[in-house]
Design a protein around this motif. Sequence first.
Motif, PDB file in Angstrom:
ATOM      1  N   ASP A  64      10.723  -0.267  23.965  1.00 37.10           N
ATOM      2  CA  ASP A  64       9.904  -0.438  25.161  1.00 37.10           C
ATOM      3  C   ASP A  64       8.507  -0.945  24.853  1.00 37.10           C
ATOM      4  OD1 ASP A  64      11.559   0.760  27.524  1.00 37.10           O
ATOM      5  OD2 ASP A  64      11.831   2.174  25.854  1.00 37.10           O
ATOM      6  N   SER A  65       7.973  -0.575  23.697  1.00 36.60           N
ATOM      7  CA  SER A  65       6.643  -1.048  23.312  1.00 36.60           C
ATOM      8  C   SER A  65       6.501  -0.973  21.804  1.00 36.60           C
ATOM      9  CB  SER A  65       5.551  -0.206  23.978  1.00 36.60           C
ATOM     10  OG  SER A  65       4.252  -0.697  23.647  1.00 36.60           O
ATOM     11  N   TYR A  66       5.809  -1.969  21.249  1.00 36.56           N
ATOM     12  CA  TYR A  66       5.538  -1.962  19.818  1.00 36.56           C
ATOM     13  C   TYR A  66       4.025  -1.884  19.615  1.00 36.56           C
ATOM     14  CZ  TYR A  66       5.959  -2.711  14.852  1.00 36.56           C
ATOM     15  OH  TYR A  66       5.903  -2.523  13.499  1.00 36.56           O
ATOM     16  N   ILE A  67       3.593  -0.929  18.785  1.00 34.93           N
ATOM     17  CA  ILE A  67       2.178  -0.682  18.527  1.00 34.93           C
ATOM     18  C   ILE A  67       1.724  -1.439  17.281  1.00 34.93           C
ATOM     19  CG2 ILE A  67       0.454   1.081  17.971  1.00 34.93           C
ATOM     20  CD1 ILE A  67       1.559   1.444  20.742  1.00 34.93           C
ATOM     21  N   VAL A  68       0.572  -2.083  17.372  1.00 39.24           N
ATOM     22  CA  VAL A  68      -0.069  -2.672  16.191  1.00 39.24           C
ATOM     23  C   VAL A  68      -1.487  -2.117  16.098  1.00 39.24           C
ATOM     24  CG1 VAL A  68       1.311  -4.781  16.135  1.00 39.24           C
ATOM     25  CG2 VAL A  68      -0.786  -4.708  17.514  1.00 39.24           C
ATOM     26  N   ALA A  69      -2.078  -2.235  14.907  1.00 39.11           N
ATOM     27  CA  ALA A  69      -3.342  -1.551  14.649  1.00 39.11           C
ATOM     28  C   ALA A  69      -4.574  -2.296  15.136  1.00 39.11           C
ATOM     29  CB  ALA A  69      -3.482  -1.269  13.151  1.00 39.11           C
ATOM     30  N   SER A  70      -4.473  -3.619  15.325  1.00 39.54           N
ATOM     31  CA  SER A  70      -5.661  -4.376  15.735  1.00 39.54           C
ATOM     32  C   SER A  70      -5.250  -5.686  16.399  1.00 39.54           C
ATOM     33  CB  SER A  70      -6.578  -4.659  14.540  1.00 39.54           C
ATOM     34  OG  SER A  70      -5.890  -5.400  13.543  1.00 39.54           O
ATOM     35  N   GLU A  71      -6.236  -6.331  16.997  1.00 38.56           N
ATOM     36  CA  GLU A  71      -5.963  -7.534  17.783  1.00 38.56           C
ATOM     37  C   GLU A  71      -5.476  -8.685  16.922  1.00 38.56           C
ATOM     38  OE1 GLU A  71      -5.339  -9.038  21.407  1.00 38.56           O
ATOM     39  OE2 GLU A  71      -6.315  -7.090  21.110  1.00 38.56           O
ATOM     40  N   TRP A  72      -6.035  -8.857  15.713  1.00 37.17           N
ATOM     41  CA  TRP A  72      -5.599  -9.975  14.894  1.00 37.17           C
ATOM     42  C   TRP A  72      -4.151  -9.809  14.448  1.00 37.17           C
ATOM     43  CZ3 TRP A  72      -3.470  -9.993  10.110  1.00 37.17           C
ATOM     44  CH2 TRP A  72      -3.762  -8.966   9.216  1.00 37.17           C
TER      45      TRP A  72
END
Length: 274
Positions: free
Chosen positions: A79-87
């Motif tokens: 449903d959603s994938y988390i990443v640590a920062s915008e880049w």
Amino acid sequence: MVESFIKGASFFDNVGLLVNPPKRELVGTIVYIPGSWRALRDALPLRRAGIIKKLIAGPLICFEHVYEHDGIIGDEAIDSYIVASEWVKNEYTAEASEHGLSIRNMRVCPAGVDHLRWSPVDMKEDKGSLHKVMVYVKGDGIKMLDKTLKVFAHGGFETGVLKAGSHVPTDYKNMLEWCDFAVVLGGSETQGLALTQAWSMNRPTLVYESESVIARGRDAAPYITPQTGMKWHDVEELRECLNVLHNCTPRIWVLENQTNEIVFSKFLEIASKL
């Protein structure tokens, strides 16, 4: 990452947290898998069958490329994938497109820091006597070490050097306690948790960012602000950065933006909108 998540959840009495529960307890739950692709693989059929209410993964499923583990992070059951920062989000989006993957609802959410553990004995609030500097070296940052040390030698600073991979967390915390500010020599950082720990200790950081990091669209310090320090790209900029240290209030920034409690509340916001 996991420790930060669990500690963050402890601030919310209305959140029931199950850590590695048996399958029978998963019915109707939101499942979060931060870093095990095998656990994610096993959870996917449970989400497709409707046993799991929502499935959230990341940021540590892939080590380097989005197509690892047969492109598992592009599975529609996530449903959603988390990443640590915008880049990282931008890079994942571009690479996924190149490989025919679609990552659903990619959201940015960093790890939090334990502001009680990473709390200094001496807040070093007298910004008029900043003369002790810790130089933290990681990876390719070693190439800038000699030039950096010369700057501080000429300026009469007392300098301590700590190299990543050659110390334990206690060494890092002790060095932060000793220094007045930190200089970080490294490459790109998906978040830069060591920086957040330094800020929580009320130590401003001056972070070297190389041309190669910029050319790849990456970032040496994704969360740095004027409150916490500055990035620099050559020794002249490093010298200039020394003049802004007295304006920094890094611990205040952490307490307002990146404690475990605050970051967990951001995760809950992401989950509530799925």
